[in-house]
Motif scaffolding. Structure first.
Motif: not given
Ligand SMILES: [Zn+2]
Length: 206
Positions: A70-72, A77-83, A91-92, A99-106
């Motif tokens: 996915c794009e995220i 530029k996103r912080d891949h150390s925070i999931i 929810d995502l 626009n409050i979060y710049d980490g990634v998701y699971h």
């Protein structure tokens, strides 16, 4: 309804099947379609007819995508150390809209719900553990499952499993849970007991 031409009736009946749409609204929307330019309708019907075929799950985080990632996940530029671990793609989207979060998701694709026969293996929990082990750069897991019984159980299960893993890197992993509290602008008088309890437990220095 019976006086409508067949095709329009069919569209209206379909719209009526959508959540929160009654017969009157369905008719109004069907008439709105009729007034749209031909080109817009063609575009829309093309998107609808290819929706299932084009939409896939990201193989990394299980967000929706048209490609394998996915794009995220592809965004450097996103912080891949925070999931942040969420139950659903909706929810995502709530996080993304703000626009409050710049980490990634699971995206777990659900929550553990024994009463409805949903166990840990039925949602994307093992994929999360595999991902954490493989990534090597994860510093924090934010558990953002819903604040109900099943959401709490799911968060607890993930936390316990992560604590069991012996890898020293995983031991250093910070596991956090979304804070609970009162909605902005809410009147305390109307807050339920559980919300107040969680709000007092999670109080901050002022
Ligand atoms: Zn992804």
């Amino acid at each position: 309804m019976s006086t409508l031409p067949n095709n329009l009736k069919k569209i209206s009946l379909f719209l009526e099947r959508l959540p929160g749409i009654g017969e009157k609204t369905a008719n109004r929307l069907a008439f709105y379609f009729l007034r749209l330019p031909e080109e817009d309708l063609k575009d829309f019907s093309e998107s609808i007819s290819t929706l299932k075929e084009k939409t896939k799950f990201c193989k990394n985080c299980f967000n929706l995508t048209e490609d394998s990632l996915c794009e995220i996940c592809l965004d450097s530029k996103r912080d891949h150390s925070i999931i942040t671990v969420v139950e659903t793609v909706l929810d995502l989207l709530s996080f993304e809209t703000g626009n409050i979060y710049d980490g990634v998701y699971h995206v777990l694709q659900g929550k553990i719900d024994p009463l409805n026969h949903v166990g840990p293996d039925d949602i994307k929990i093992n994929e999360l553990f595999k991902r954490i082990k493989a990534a090597g750069e994860v510093k924090e897991i934010i558990l953002a499952t819903s604040p109900d019984m099943e959401g709490e159980a799911t968060a607890m299960f993930i936390k316990n499993k992560l604590s069991e893993l012996t890898d020293s890197r995983i031991k250093a992993l910070k596991i956090t849970r979304l804070a609970y509290g009162l909605p902005i602008g809410a009147n305390l008088e109307y807050a339920d007991y559980m919300t107040l309890k969680k709000a007092i437990e999670g109080r901050n220095k002022f």
